[in-house]
Design a protein around this motif. Structure first.
Motif, mmCIF file in Angstrom:
data_model
loop_
_atom_site.group_PDB
_atom_site.id
_atom_site.type_symbol
_atom_site.label_atom_id
_atom_site.label_comp_id
_atom_site.label_asym_id
_atom_site.label_seq_id
_atom_site.Cartn_x
_atom_site.Cartn_y
_atom_site.Cartn_z
ATOM 1 N N TYR A 1 48.567 48.708 41.591
ATOM 2 C CA TYR A 1 47.130 48.997 41.627
ATOM 3 C C TYR A 1 46.692 49.236 43.065
ATOM 4 O O TYR A 1 45.930 48.467 43.641
ATOM 5 C CB TYR A 1 46.337 47.851 40.989
ATOM 6 N N LYS A 2 47.212 50.320 43.618
ATOM 7 C CA LYS A 2 46.989 50.584 45.042
ATOM 8 C C LYS A 2 45.501 50.779 45.360
ATOM 9 O O LYS A 2 45.068 50.506 46.468
ATOM 10 C CB LYS A 2 47.782 51.827 45.467
ATOM 11 N N LYS A 3 44.737 51.238 44.384
ATOM 12 C CA LYS A 3 43.317 51.515 44.656
ATOM 13 C C LYS A 3 42.444 50.282 44.439
ATOM 14 O O LYS A 3 41.255 50.297 44.737
ATOM 15 C CB LYS A 3 42.820 52.651 43.757
ATOM 16 N N SER A 4 43.036 49.233 43.881
ATOM 17 C CA SER A 4 42.230 48.038 43.613
ATOM 18 C C SER A 4 42.090 47.203 44.872
ATOM 19 O O SER A 4 42.870 47.336 45.817
ATOM 20 C CB SER A 4 42.901 47.198 42.536
ATOM 21 N N LYS A 5 41.082 46.333 44.840
ATOM 22 C CA LYS A 5 40.896 45.448 45.983
ATOM 23 C C LYS A 5 41.625 44.142 45.683
ATOM 24 O O LYS A 5 41.233 43.392 44.799
ATOM 25 C CB LYS A 5 39.398 45.215 46.163
ATOM 26 N N HIS B 1 42.483 49.421 37.421
ATOM 27 C CA HIS B 1 42.453 50.282 38.610
ATOM 28 C C HIS B 1 41.073 50.250 39.270
ATOM 29 O O HIS B 1 40.057 50.372 38.587
ATOM 30 C CB HIS B 1 42.829 51.720 38.246
ATOM 31 N N GLY B 2 41.090 50.084 40.567
ATOM 32 C CA GLY B 2 39.836 50.119 41.316
ATOM 33 C C GLY B 2 39.032 48.825 41.243
ATOM 34 O O GLY B 2 37.968 48.716 41.839
ATOM 35 N N LYS B 3 39.545 47.819 40.525
ATOM 36 C CA LYS B 3 38.785 46.567 40.376
ATOM 37 C C LYS B 3 39.176 45.552 41.457
ATOM 38 O O LYS B 3 40.176 45.710 42.147
ATOM 39 C CB LYS B 3 39.052 45.971 38.989
ATOM 40 N N ARG B 4 38.357 44.501 41.557
ATOM 41 C CA ARG B 4 38.688 43.404 42.492
ATOM 42 C C ARG B 4 39.596 42.420 41.751
ATOM 43 O O ARG B 4 39.162 41.768 40.807
ATOM 44 C CB ARG B 4 37.420 42.684 42.944
#
Ligand code: ARG
Length: 492
Positions: free
Chosen positions: A157-161, A137-140
């Protein structure tokens, strides 16, 4: 006399027609029909390049089936997100590309029996803090565009890039260069990539999905699907599929640099050998170069012809008020072509206009880039025509020459000379624009570099080589143009 002459030429024509029919008929008898397979060949062990050829599990399975059914196999390499479209638009008969069966895809095409179980895995740098799927989560995160890995990451993983790459090899290259934190990829290719760079990257042994691979066939092509299913079933039952899978288990690992030498020049030399010499990889650049040159040359030719016609119509309308409808059509052409990107035009021509037609891709490229260039050439030439003093037309006309003649013999030659630098520039722009031809799976120069990149996982050398080749052509062409311009000036 006259009659016997006509008779003779009629007999001759008849003979020629007969000959043509005979040769095509005889030719057909020897040749087997071709089964076209669409794939994206940076997916070892299912499809990958070795010694300049596409091979792999999918290729072997489909080749065996094709052989049994009496076809010759032709493998076409394209972007993964185009393989299903290719089948739908009759650019290929079958898509075999480690394709996972999904409900959405089923709406578009039919699947054969599944032949492999698969799942997605996470790849990270060896020293990564990411230990499980929860850490993503939150990772590229890197994925191959249009794959089930892409869908999975986008959904979960909506918050990931999310970084979408054209192929898995590029995602791996980005991971190794710290551009991203993790790659989500199908398990078998993931393991092979990691085996290639064991000191740099590793897989987390936690399956993210459960999937099945099958081949895709157009919905209307029922007979082919039934035939292929029958063959597939036999091969699954008698162990042929397992044999093929075993044969490719070491796929792709030969691409890794044998040993990393120390010292700057030794490293450069090793990279050079790996990228260009090994497996004759430079041939991708040589072949691609010719396709680029041929495409750019004929496209510019077509563009110039179109441009001339449009420019003459438009300036005739401007000067005389005639040709209203033609002028309106030309205006529409200019607006549409100049208002849309050339890649989109290329894709529309290939997939929409030539829908259900199997056309030569170089020809599609020439048509698309030619039509595109025509719009720009038209405006260049029109400005050239407009820059010629009005008095010239009047003088010509008062000498008794027709409008057409003055245009053709007085105005256009001068206009042409004035716009030559701008036309040369247009050729340069076009030459570089053809680099998007890879979108329709044309192996031009840029795509040649891409293929090398996908085999050696090295971004630097292939990209620099491709850039240098374009640069050399442009510099050479600019020189030639300069000489031509000087020559024209002398004749003034
Ligand atoms: N199995 C995944 C999918 O169907 C990825 C397939 C990618 N295949 C390839 N040849 N690049 O979406």
């Amino acid at each position: 006399m006259k009659q016997s002459k006509t008779l003779k030429s009629m007999i001759r024509i008849l003979f020629l027609i007969l000959l043509a029919v005979c040769t095509t008929a005889c030719g057909k008898k020897e040749k087997r029909p071709v089964l076209k397979m669409a794939t994206e060949a940076t997916f070892p062990p299912y499809e990958y390049y070795a010694n300049g050829k596409i091979c792999g599990i999918d290729v072997d399975i489909v080749r065996t089936i094709a052989d049994h059914l009496g076809y010759d196999l032709q493998v076409i390499d394209m972007k993964f997100d185009a393989v299903i479209t290719a089948v739908r638009t009759a650019k290929a008969d079958i898509a075999a590309s480690g394709i996972t069966v999904t409900a959405d895809r089923k709406k578009m095409i039919d699947f054969t029996l599944p032949y492999v179980q698969a799942y997605q895995l996470i790849i990270v740098p060896v020293d990564s803090k990411i230990k499980s799927k929860d850490d993503l989560h939150g990772k590229r995160i890197g994925v191959q565009q249009g794959t089930t890995g892409d869908l999975f990451v986008a959904d979960n993983y909506k918050k990931s890039k999310l970084n979408r790459f054209d192929n898995g090899a590029l995602a791996i290259a980005a991971l190794r260069n710290n551009k991203i934190d993790a790659v989500v990829l199908d398990a078998d290719p993931a393991k092979i990539h990691v085996r290639t760079y064991p000191k740099e990257i590793k897989v987390l042994n936690e399956p993210l999905t459960g999937e099945e691979y099958a081949f895709a066939i157009a919905k209307h092509n029922k007979k082919l699907r039934i035939d292929i299913n029958r063959e597939l079933k036999r091969m699954l039952d008698d162990g042929t599929i397992n044999e093929i899978i075993a044969k490719h288990k070491n796929a792709g690992s030969s691409s890794a640099p044998a040993e990393v030498k120390s010292g700057f020049f030794a490293k450069i030399k090793a990279a050079f050998v790996l990228n260009f010499v090994k497996d004759k990889r430079y041939m991708y650049l040589v072949d691609g170069f010719w396709i680029t040159i041929i495409m750019a040359f004929f496209a510019v030719l077509l563009g110039t012809i179109l441009g001339f016609i449009v420019a003459v119509i438009r300036s005739t309308h401007d000067m005389t008020g005639k040709l209203k409808i033609c002028n309106a059509l030309c205006h529409l052409y200019l607006t549409v072509i100049r208002g849309t990107p050339v890649v989109v035009q290329l894709l529309i021509i290939y997939f929409v206009i030539f829908n259900n037609l199997d056309v030569n891709k170089v020809l599609v490229g020439i048509i698309a880039f030619g039509i595109n260039s025509g719009a720009y050439v038209a405006e260049i030439i029109r400005s050239g025509i407009m820059s010629i003093d009005k008095g010239q037309m009047e003088a010509g006309r008062s000498l008794g020459l027709s409008y057409k003649k003055v245009m053709l013999f007085v105005i256009l030659p001068q206009a042409f000379k004035n716009v030559l630098p701008a036309l040369g520039n247009e050729f340069i722009v076009l030459l570089k624009e053809t680099s998007v031809a890879g979108y329709i799976a044309l192996q031009d120069l840029t795509k040649g570099g891409d293929i090398i990149r996908s085999q050696t996982y090295d971004a630097f050398m292939p990209l620099i080589a491709v850039a240098l080749i374009y640069l050399a052509v442009v510099v050479l062409f600019t020189k030639l143009l300069g000489i031509l311009e000087k020559g024209l000036k002398k004749n003034e």
